[in-house]
Design a protein around this motif. Structure first.
Motif: not given
Length: 557
Positions: A470-494
């Motif tokens: 209902g309120d749960e999502f999952v994202v599978i990171l591969e390739d370039a997104d896998y390499q930059h996961y920290n940057e993506l999490l910071v961007r999500f918070q922003g």
């Protein structure tokens, strides 16, 4: 009954095979002829070039001896004095001596130089003889050969004098071993005449290694070599056979070669023969001292270029035939396939099966009929796509649903068994959604779910997003997104903070998230990675609740 396609293929391939056989045969024959001519030209040209090199050396030696001979005749005042006056003979010899030694010193490979007078004149040892006692030594004077000790028919000992006198011209003697310095030598001797009277001879002994080194250095193809024979087709130098070996005794196939050598043959062609069960080819030419220079190489090496060219022709023809077969099959299929497809489609429709796809349509009557079938297939395909969309898409948010997520899990599980995949799992959970639903209603809660999903999709736009609850999502990171996961999490918070900055207080979103990276050493299955990500999300959720409680306490104070 043969099909139309079979008849088309048989007809076209028959024409192609006939054309290939004619063109290929002519091409291979022409290539063989051209390469054979080139091989003969290469072998004969090399033989000619090396013969010219040896002849140039022989010419320099001949010129040196001939010059000495001219000088000796020119300095002779009287033949009669040579007959009767020993003092004149000694003085004349001394006059010639320095010139002879100088000539020998300036002649390549010279080991001895001599001037011998007619044995009918004066003493039997009259004349001069200077020789080296070592190959690199200096010329020293020796007592000339005593003619009185040998018969004129003794070619081994005095043939060097009587043979050129008998022939009445300068000659090259065959190689012989100088026992004093253990060197094989070859001699050039010029008879001296004054007023048709034989005065004597002038000659030089030349180190045979000078010629042998030139011949020994000749290489042709990979293992080809050169050799020398005399006028009688006997070996004078060969890297494998001793001097004196008869060419005709080396194998029956060499008898014709020996005949050519005896007849001073040679030219623009090659002689074929077999030696030690190996087919070889030979080119040869004559040297100005009467010897024959031969150059030989294995037939396999000579024909290597021809064989490569023939192989290339065969490969090209094979490729051409394969392409012709392929094009023929494709062309006939293009002609026949629409009819076959229409026939199969009609059968399926008659059986109630509408799962057909007409891939080949022609611009003719058959094409018009096929177009009608295709329209039906297109409508059916749209309907199937719609059904698939319902099966794999979340109805509320439009992202992939749990069914699609399960298929991705299966794929990643397989990868963890057979390889070393790189992926990360990010789990998102909307905080306080139950309270929002209870307070503002489920419609308002659905709007928050949609807004949260948009933020997730905006940040993780290159990775698949799944709604698994209902309120749960999952994202599978591969390739370039896998390499930059920290940057993506910071961007999500922003992105989340930016959304909340402009949203109403009751429309602000709080999302807990957790991430886990696949680790080969500890994670046996995908579920292990998901479990760590889920635990990380709940830890984040607990921290966010604690921070929220602390803020409320501060506000009351």
């Amino acid at each position: 009954m043969k099909s139309i396609q079979t008849k088309f293929i048989a007809l076209i391939l028959g024409c192609v095979l006939l054309s290939s056989a004619v063109i290929g045969g002519v091409g291979i024959f022409t290539a063989k002829t051209v390469v054979d001519e080139d091989s003969a030209r290469i072998m004969n040209l090399l033989c000619s070039e090396k013969a010219q090199e040896i002849n140039a050396l022989l010419s320099r030696i001949e010129q040196s001896v001939n010059t000495l001979a001219v000088y000796a005749v020119g300095e002779l005042d009287s033949v009669e004095s040579l007959r009767t006056d020993d003092a004149y003979i000694d003085a004349y010899t001394q006059k010639i001596q320095s010139v002879a030694i100088n000539a020998a010193n300036n002649t390549e490979g010279a080991l001895a130089v001599y001037l011998r007078f007619n044995p009918d004149f004066g003493k039997p040892t009259s004349g001069l003889f200077w020789s080296k006692t070592a190959q690199n030594g200096n010329f020293q004077e020796f007592v000339p050969t005593d003619f009185s000790r040998y018969s004129p028919e003794d070619v081994e000992h005095v043939g060097w004098y009587y043979l050129p006198v008998k022939n009445g011209k300068a000659i090259w003697m065959e190689p012989y071993q100088n026992q004093n310095i253990n060197v094989e030598m070859i001699s050039y001797v010029v008879p001296l005449y004054v007023d048709n009277v034989t005065v004597g001879v002038v000659g030089m002994d030349i180190n045979y290694d000078v010629i042998r080194e030139i011949v020994g250095s000749i290489r042709v193809y990979s293992s080809g070599y050169a050799f020398l024979t005399d006028k009688q087709a006997n070996i004078m130098y060969h890297p494998e056979f001793p001097i004196g070996t008869s060419i005709s005794s080396m194998g029956s196939s060499l008898r014709s070669v020996a005949d050519e050598l005896l007849n001073m043959g040679g030219g623009s062609y090659l002689f074929s023969y077999t030696m030690r069960d190996e087919a070889r080819k030979l080119a040869f030419c004559s040297l100005q001292n009467g010897m024959r220079l031969g150059i030989t190489a294995p037939t396999a090496e000579i024909d290597a270029a021809k064989n490569r060219m023939i192989l290339q022709c065969v490969i090209v023809l094979t490729v051409f035939l394969a392409l012709s077969l392929l094009l023929t099959v494709l062309m006939t299929r293009r002609i026949i396939r629409p009819l076959k497809e229409l026939n199969e489609a009609a059968k399926k429709i008659a059986e109630g099966d509408l799962s057909i796809a007409l891939t080949h349509q022609t611009k003719d009557e058959v094409g018009m009929l096929a177009d009608s079938f295709q329209q039906t297939v297109n409508h059916l395909q749209k309907y199937i796509n719609y059904i698939n969309g319902l099966a794999y898409r979340d109805g509320l948010t439009g992202v992939k649903n749990k069914t699609a997520y399960q298929e991705t899990v299966i794929r990643l599980e397989e990868q963890t068994r057979i390889g070393r995949p790189q992926f990360a799992v990010v789990v998102f959970d909307i905080n306080g959604l139950k309270e929002i639903n209870d307070t503002n209603g489920h419609d308002f809660g659905d709007m928050l779910i949609i807004d949260a999903c948009k933020i997730i999709c905006k940040v993780f736009k290159h990775s698949p997003v799944y709604r698994i609850g209902g309120d749960e999502f999952v994202v599978i990171l591969e390739d370039a997104d896998y390499q930059h996961y920290n940057e993506l999490l910071v961007r999500f918070q922003g992105a989340l903070e930016e959304f909340n900055q402009y949203a109403r207080p009751d429309g602000q979103i709080s999302v807990a998230r957790g991430i886990a990276l696949y680790e080969e050493e500890t994670d046996l299955t995908f579920s292990d990675v998901f479990k760590r990500a889920d635990e990380s999300m709940y830890q984040n959720k607990a921290i966010m609740k604690r921070q929220k409680a602390e803020v409320k306490v501060t506000d009351r104070v």
